[in-house]
Design an enzyme around this catalytic site. Structure first.
Site, PDB file in Angstrom:
ATOM      1  N   ASP A   1      -2.045   0.352  10.557  1.00 21.85           N
ATOM      2  CA  ASP A   1      -2.452  -0.233   9.142  1.00 21.85           C
ATOM      3  C   ASP A   1      -2.489  -1.789   9.360  1.00 21.85           C
ATOM      4  O   ASP A   1      -1.503  -2.260   9.919  1.00 21.85           O
ATOM      5  CB  ASP A   1      -1.578   0.063   8.323  1.00 21.85           C
ATOM      6  CG  ASP A   1      -1.674   1.696   8.045  1.00 21.85           C
ATOM      7  OD1 ASP A   1      -2.486   2.322   8.574  1.00 21.85           O
ATOM      8  OD2 ASP A   1      -0.865   2.084   7.118  1.00 21.85           O
TER       9      ASP A   1
ATOM     10  N   HIS B   1      -7.720   6.247   8.492  1.00 20.65           N
ATOM     11  CA  HIS B   1      -6.819   5.782   7.408  1.00 20.65           C
ATOM     12  C   HIS B   1      -7.694   5.760   6.035  1.00 20.65           C
ATOM     13  O   HIS B   1      -7.623   4.558   5.528  1.00 20.65           O
ATOM     14  CB  HIS B   1      -6.158   4.477   7.714  1.00 20.65           C
ATOM     15  CG  HIS B   1      -4.662   4.610   6.982  1.00 20.65           C
ATOM     16  ND1 HIS B   1      -4.748   3.804   6.013  1.00 20.65           N
ATOM     17  CD2 HIS B   1      -3.556   4.873   7.402  1.00 20.65           C
ATOM     18  CE1 HIS B   1      -3.486   3.661   5.514  1.00 20.65           C
ATOM     19  NE2 HIS B   1      -2.777   4.383   6.389  1.00 20.65           N
TER      20      HIS B   1
ATOM     21  N   HIS C   1       3.998   1.545  12.921  1.00 20.86           N
ATOM     22  CA  HIS C   1       4.922   0.900  11.938  1.00 20.86           C
ATOM     23  C   HIS C   1       5.651   2.075  11.300  1.00 20.86           C
ATOM     24  O   HIS C   1       5.383   3.344  11.237  1.00 20.86           O
ATOM     25  CB  HIS C   1       4.271  -0.077  10.959  1.00 20.86           C
ATOM     26  CG  HIS C   1       3.310   0.700  10.082  1.00 20.86           C
ATOM     27  ND1 HIS C   1       1.987   1.339  10.730  1.00 20.86           N
ATOM     28  CD2 HIS C   1       3.406   0.983   8.679  1.00 20.86           C
ATOM     29  CE1 HIS C   1       1.321   1.697   9.525  1.00 20.86           C
ATOM     30  NE2 HIS C   1       2.065   1.461   8.514  1.00 20.86           N
TER      31      HIS C   1
ATOM     32  N   HIS D   1       0.421  -6.368   8.405  1.00 20.45           N
ATOM     33  CA  HIS D   1       0.830  -5.147   7.500  1.00 20.45           C
ATOM     34  C   HIS D   1       1.812  -5.456   6.568  1.00 20.45           C
ATOM     35  O   HIS D   1       2.055  -4.567   5.859  1.00 20.45           O
ATOM     36  CB  HIS D   1       0.733  -3.933   8.220  1.00 20.45           C
ATOM     37  CG  HIS D   1       0.691  -2.724   7.337  1.00 20.45           C
ATOM     38  ND1 HIS D   1      -0.422  -2.641   6.543  1.00 20.45           N
ATOM     39  CD2 HIS D   1       1.329  -1.625   7.205  1.00 20.45           C
ATOM     40  CE1 HIS D   1      -0.285  -1.422   5.826  1.00 20.45           C
ATOM     41  NE2 HIS D   1       0.731  -0.791   6.325  1.00 20.45           N
TER      42      HIS D   1
ATOM     43  N   ASP E   1       3.861   7.406   6.402  1.00 17.78           N
ATOM     44  CA  ASP E   1       2.677   8.563   6.813  1.00 17.78           C
ATOM     45  C   ASP E   1       2.472   8.277   8.135  1.00 17.78           C
ATOM     46  O   ASP E   1       1.539   8.804   8.637  1.00 17.78           O
ATOM     47  CB  ASP E   1       1.529   8.180   5.856  1.00 17.78           C
ATOM     48  CG  ASP E   1       1.006   6.647   5.894  1.00 17.78           C
ATOM     49  OD1 ASP E   1       1.981   5.540   5.646  1.00 17.78           O
ATOM     50  OD2 ASP E   1      -0.252   6.306   5.933  1.00 17.78           O
ATOM     51  N   HIS E   2       3.108   7.440   8.901  1.00 14.97           N
ATOM     52  CA  HIS E   2       2.808   7.191  10.341  1.00 14.97           C
ATOM     53  C   HIS E   2       4.013   7.858  11.352  1.00 14.97           C
ATOM     54  O   HIS E   2       3.821   7.756  12.799  1.00 14.97           O
ATOM     55  CB  HIS E   2       2.687   5.759  10.456  1.00 14.97           C
ATOM     56  CG  HIS E   2       1.402   5.152  10.043  1.00 14.97           C
ATOM     57  ND1 HIS E   2       0.411   5.179  10.738  1.00 14.97           N
ATOM     58  CD2 HIS E   2       1.287   5.108   8.623  1.00 14.97           C
ATOM     59  CE1 HIS E   2      -0.650   4.464   9.689  1.00 14.97           C
ATOM     60  NE2 HIS E   2      -0.048   4.610   8.349  1.00 14.97           N
TER      61      HIS E   2
ATOM     62  N   HIS F   1       5.974   2.859   7.828  1.00 17.05           N
ATOM     63  CA  HIS F   1       5.654   3.739   6.824  1.00 17.05           C
ATOM     64  C   HIS F   1       5.579   5.002   6.910  1.00 17.05           C
ATOM     65  O   HIS F   1       5.163   5.386   8.060  1.00 17.05           O
ATOM     66  CB  HIS F   1       4.041   2.974   6.149  1.00 17.05           C
ATOM     67  CG  HIS F   1       4.284   1.824   5.477  1.00 17.05           C
ATOM     68  ND1 HIS F   1       3.386   0.966   5.567  1.00 17.05           N
ATOM     69  CD2 HIS F   1       5.375   1.321   5.024  1.00 17.05           C
ATOM     70  CE1 HIS F   1       3.701  -0.081   5.042  1.00 17.05           C
ATOM     71  NE2 HIS F   1       5.011  -0.006   4.700  1.00 17.05           N
TER      72      HIS F   1
HETATM   73 ZN   LIG Z   1       1.499   1.253   6.390  1.00  9.56          ZN
HETATM   74 ZN   LIG Z   2      -0.370   4.197   6.571  1.00  6.15          ZN
END
Ligand SMILES: [Zn+2]
Ligand SMILES: [Zn+2]
Length: 330
Positions: A215, A273, A68, A145, A72-73, A70
């Protein structure tokens, strides 16, 4: 274990195991999976390329599967592609993401003034799409998510059943091409008698299944998708004491992930995570999960897990804790 067996392992390297932002000991999300010469990434948070150097995965990357959008990914794609360009890469790279991700992923690929000199293909996947790789496939599955997001399974085709050489010889089948024909399911004729495959070949053996949720809250769709997995990598951002927060933010608790693993009958669960709060001591997450599902560990950066063919054991290789990052990880 001899080299041949080792090379047939599916090797999973945890490149980043922190939730949302890096900490001193943990980078943001990134998972490298190697199988018989193929290397792919699942998520690519900022700094993933450096973790790949550190933990020796190499850069012969075929595909990146993004769960996804976000930050951090996927932010690590920007730097990783530029490094591969400097290395002289010419091969195609495929980047996959959930529905609605194509525009952002294309911007990520083309950000800045350098031109990426190798071909990059960006493709959106729906939960029913399959990405075939010869004798295995990567299959996305829906997760929850609060934003378009997918989990992914790496699923091998069933292998041919075991071929009983002794039995075949006893039935008069000469060593050679007839063995192969029988193994592939063709009857053969020996001295006027037909030998059928079922006489010498066991039932097909299941392939391996590795699953990564990205996530998500736990959900029945995940249980379905990961059922019987040899390895389930499930997020567990929080412990149960922050269950309300986990629910609000569409994340899982360690207990929630463990309940799901038990229900899905997986062999082994790895939690990742991890919230900054547990980055130094993930013990409470592990303890909480093990009350429900004992074969659980909490990932750390550099952890490698190798999965052999069943009934081989899943072998955890506790190598490369962050403070010993100079080690060679075999
Ligand atoms: Zn996320
Ligand atoms: Zn994340």
């Amino acid at each position: 274990m001899h080299a041949g067996a080792r090379s047939r392992m599916i090797r999973v390297t945890f490149l980043g195991t922190a939730a949302s932002r890096p900490t001193v000991g943990r980078n943001v999300s990134g998972l490298a999976v190697q199988r018989e010469g193929d290397l792919m990434l699942f998520d690519c948070g900022e700094g993933t390329q450096r973790q790949m150097m550190r933990f020796g995965t190499g850069f012969g990357l075929g595909a990146i599967f993004v769960t996804h959008l976000h930050a951090d990914h996927f932010l690590g794609i920007i730097g990783l592609l530029r490094t591969m360009a400097l290395q002289g890469r010419e091969d195609l790279l495929d980047i996959y993401g959930p529905m609605g991700s194509e525009e952002v992923l294309l911007q990520t690929v083309h950000l800045g003034v350098e031109r990426i000199p190798f071909p990059v293909r960006v493709r959106e996947l729906g939960p029913r799409d399959r990405v075939p790789f010869g004798d295995y496939e990567v299959a996305p599955f829906p997760v929850r998510h609060g934003t378009p997001a997918l989990g992914y399974t790496l699923k091998e085709s069933p292998r041919l059943g075991r071929f009983d050489v002794q039995r075949a010889r006893a039935l008069g089948v000469p060593d050679g091409p007839m063995f192969g024909r029988l193994h592939r399911g063709e009857p053969v004729e020996v001295d006027g008698r037909v030998v059928h495959p079922h006489e010498v070949v066991g039932s097909p053996r299941p392939g391996r299944l590795v699953a990564y949720t990205g996530d998500t809250r736990p959900s029945p769709d995940i249980v379905e998708a990961v059922r019987g997995a040899d390895l389930l990598i499930h997020e567990a951002t929080f412990a149960e004491e922050e269950g309300a927060r986990a629910f609000e933010t569409f994340h899982s608790t360690a207990r929630g992930a463990a309940l799901l693993a038990r229900e899905a009958g997986v062999t082994r669960l790895v939690l990742t995570h991890v919230s900054a709060r547990y980055t130094e001591d993930p013990g409470p997450l592990a303890a909480e999960a093990r009350q429900v599902f004992s074969p659980t560990v909490v990932a750390h950066d550099g952890m490698v897990i190798e999965i052999g063919y069943r009934p081989d054991e899943v072998i955890p290789k506790e190598s490369g804790r962050p403070e010993r990052s100079g080690e060679v990880h075999e």
